[in-house]
Design a protein around this motif. Structure first.
Motif, PDB file in Angstrom:
ATOM      1  N   ASP A 158       0.925  -1.264   0.231  1.00 30.30           N
ATOM      2  CA  ASP A 158      -0.173   0.109  -0.282  1.00 30.30           C
ATOM      3  C   ASP A 158       1.011   1.735   0.212  1.00 30.30           C
ATOM      4  O   ASP A 158       0.485   1.795  -0.584  1.00 30.30           O
ATOM      5  CB  ASP A 158      -1.143  -0.056   1.315  1.00 30.30           C
ATOM      6  N   THR A 159       1.607   1.514   1.176  1.00 30.81           N
ATOM      7  CA  THR A 159       2.554   2.529   1.031  1.00 30.81           C
ATOM      8  C   THR A 159       3.794   2.507  -0.428  1.00 30.81           C
ATOM      9  O   THR A 159       3.860   3.736  -0.611  1.00 30.81           O
ATOM     10  CB  THR A 159       4.133   2.444   2.026  1.00 30.81           C
ATOM     11  N   LEU A 160       4.152   1.408  -0.563  1.00 29.89           N
ATOM     12  CA  LEU A 160       4.640   1.194  -2.320  1.00 29.89           C
ATOM     13  C   LEU A 160       4.574   2.129  -3.999  1.00 29.89           C
ATOM     14  O   LEU A 160       4.818   2.964  -3.458  1.00 29.89           O
ATOM     15  CB  LEU A 160       5.439   0.042  -2.299  1.00 29.89           C
ATOM     16  N   ILE A 161       3.062   1.542  -3.573  1.00 33.79           N
ATOM     17  CA  ILE A 161       2.218   1.973  -4.574  1.00 33.79           C
ATOM     18  C   ILE A 161       1.925   3.579  -4.112  1.00 33.79           C
ATOM     19  O   ILE A 161       2.234   4.021  -5.518  1.00 33.79           O
ATOM     20  CB  ILE A 161       0.673   1.476  -3.791  1.00 33.79           C
ATOM     21  N   ASP A 162       1.864   3.888  -3.008  1.00 32.43           N
ATOM     22  CA  ASP A 162       1.765   5.241  -3.172  1.00 32.43           C
ATOM     23  C   ASP A 162       3.307   6.138  -3.960  1.00 32.43           C
ATOM     24  O   ASP A 162       3.258   6.978  -4.460  1.00 32.43           O
ATOM     25  CB  ASP A 162       1.749   5.753  -1.664  1.00 32.43           C
TER      26      ASP A 162
END
Ligand SMILES: NC(=O)c1ccc[n+]([C@@H]2O[C@H](COP(=O)([O-])OP(=O)(O)OC[C@H]3O[C@@H](n4cnc5c(N)ncnc54)[C@H](O)[C@@H]3O)[C@@H](O)[C@H]2O)c1
Ligand SMILES: O=C(O)C[C@H](O)C(=O)O
Length: 296
Positions: A216-220
Motif C-alpha cells: 500500500d505504501t510502495l504503491i504511493d
C-alpha cells in the motif's frame, strides 16, 4: 481488496492459480485479476510496476529459514530472468524466505543479467513490526491502534531488532527487562507458528496483512509520493551490505536507506551481534548464485 491496485497478475507453476484469480474477481471494488500458470511467467510480469514474490516452500518444524534457500531460489531466479526479458524497470518486492539471503541472491542475479538497481529491490519484513506492535501493546496494557515500534536488522531469530527507544506515542515506555523479553519473544514467533501448524505452512494471514501494508505504501511511492516504509534492502551503513529499517522511497525507488541514529546500549548490542548473522546470510544467498547459474 486494496483499492489502490488496478490490475493484479497472479503466477503459479500450477494451473490452480486460474481458479484463485477467478475467485478474487468475484469481489467488488478490487483490481482486475488474471491468473498465469506454467510457462507464462513472462506474461505475468510484463507491464507490472511492482513484482512481488511469495512462493514456494514454507519451512517445516525443525527447519531454520536459511534451510529454505535451495527450495526457493530457483523460482526467484526465474522471476529475475523474466524481469530482465520483459520488465527490467519494475520494483521487486520479496516476501519469500529466507529474506536475509533471498534479497542478496536476487540482487546478484539481476546484476548478472545487467539490470540490477539496488534502489528497487526490497525484502518485506513488515510482519515483525506487526508482531512487535501487538505484543508490546499487550505487555503495556495499552491499545495497539496507534502504537508503533520501528524494527530494524533482518528477518531471522538472530537479526530482528525492535527499537523500543523510538516507540510512539512517546509516553509509552518499556523497561530494559521488558525490552529484552519482548525482543526474544518476537524473534521466535515465526518459528512458533511453523511448529503449531505442524508442517502445513507458515504465518499465511500475518504475511498477507503485512504485504498489504507494505505494498500500500510502495504503491504511493510508485505513484509519485515520497514515503517511509520498512524494508530489507541494500544498505551501506551498518557493516553489512543489506540491512532492514525505515527507508525513504519515491517513484524511482529508495531515496535514502535507513541510516544509523543514536541507539541505547541494548540496541547497540543487538545491532552489533546481528551484523555477523546478516553477513553470513548475505554470503549464503550470493554463494547460491554460483551453485545455481552453472546448472541453467
Ligand atoms: N516475509 C514474511 O514475513 C513471510 C511470512 C510468512 C511466510 N513467508 C514465506 O512465504 C513463502 C510461502 O509460505 P506460505 O506459508 O504462504 O506457503 P504456502 O504453502 O501456503 O503457499 C506457497 C504457495 O507457493 C505456490 N508455489 C509452489 N511452487 C511454486 C512455483 N514453482 N511457482 C509459483 N508458485 C509456487 C504454491 O502453489 C502455494 O500457493 C515461504 O517462503 C515462507 O517462508 C514469508
Ligand atoms: O517463520 C517463517 O518461516 C515464516 C515467516 O518468516 C514468519 O516470520 O512468520
Amino acid at each position: 481488496m486494496n483499492q489502490k491496485i488496478e490490475r493484479l497478475q497472479l503466477y503459479d507453476t500450477h494451473e490452480k492459480i486460474i481458479g484463485a484469480a477467478m475467485a478474487l474477481n468475484h469481489l467488488p471494488g478490487g483490481p482486475i485479476v488474471s491468473g498465469f500458470a506454467g510457462e507464462k511467467l513472462g506474461a505475468a510480469v510484463r507491464s507490472s510496476e511492482l513484482i512481488l514474490t511469495l512462493h514456494r516452500v514454507p519451512r517445516k518444524p525443525g527447519n531454520k529459514r536459511e534451510d529454505m534457500i535451495a527450495a526457493n531460489a530457483l523460482l526467484l531466479q526465474k522471476v529475475c530472468r523474466a524481469m530482465a526479458d520483459e520488465n527490467p524497470n519494475a520494483f521487486l518486492a520479496i516476501a519469500t524466505n529466507p529474506i536475509n539471503s533471498m534479497v542478496p541472491f536476487a540482487s546478484s542475479i539481476l546484476y548478472k543479467y545487467g539490470i540490477y538497481n539496488p534502489f528497487k529491490v526490497f525484502g518485506i519484513t513488515q510482519i515483525d513490526i506487526a508482531r512487535t506492535r501487538t505484543y508490546t501493546a499487550e505487555a503495556l496494557q495499552v491499545s495497539n491502534q496507534n502504537l508503533f515500534v520501528p524494527v530494524i536488522g533482518g528477518h531471522s531469530a538472530e537479526t530482528i531488532i525492535p527499537l523500543f527507544s523510538y516507540m510512539t506515542p512517546v509516553e509509552h515506555v518499556v523497561n530494559p527487562c521488558q525490552a529484552d523479553t519482548l525482543t526474544q519473544f518476537v524473534r521466535k514467533l515465526g518459528t512458533e507458528i511453523v511448529f503449531q501448524k505442524q508442517g502445513s505452512g507458515s504465518a499465511v494471514v500475518g504475511v498477507a496483512h503485512s504485504i498489504n501494508e507494505f505494498c500500500d505504501t510502495l504503491i504511493d511511492a510508485i505513484n509519485g509520493k515520497e514515503v517511509e516504509a520498512t524494508c530489507y534492502s541494500a544498505n551501506p551503513y551498518f557493516g553489512s551490505r543489506f540491512f532492514a529499517g525505515p527507508a525513504t522511497i519515491g517513484p524511482y525507488g529508495i531515496v535514502q536507506p535507513f541510516r544509523k541514529f543514536p541507539f541505547n546500549d541494548y540496541e547497540t548490542f543487538l545491532v552489533n551481534s546481528s551484523v555477523p548473522f546478516i553477513n553470513r546470510d548475505v554470503n549464503l544467498g550470493e554463494d547460491y548464485v554460483k551453485v545455481l547459474l552453472p546448472k541453467l
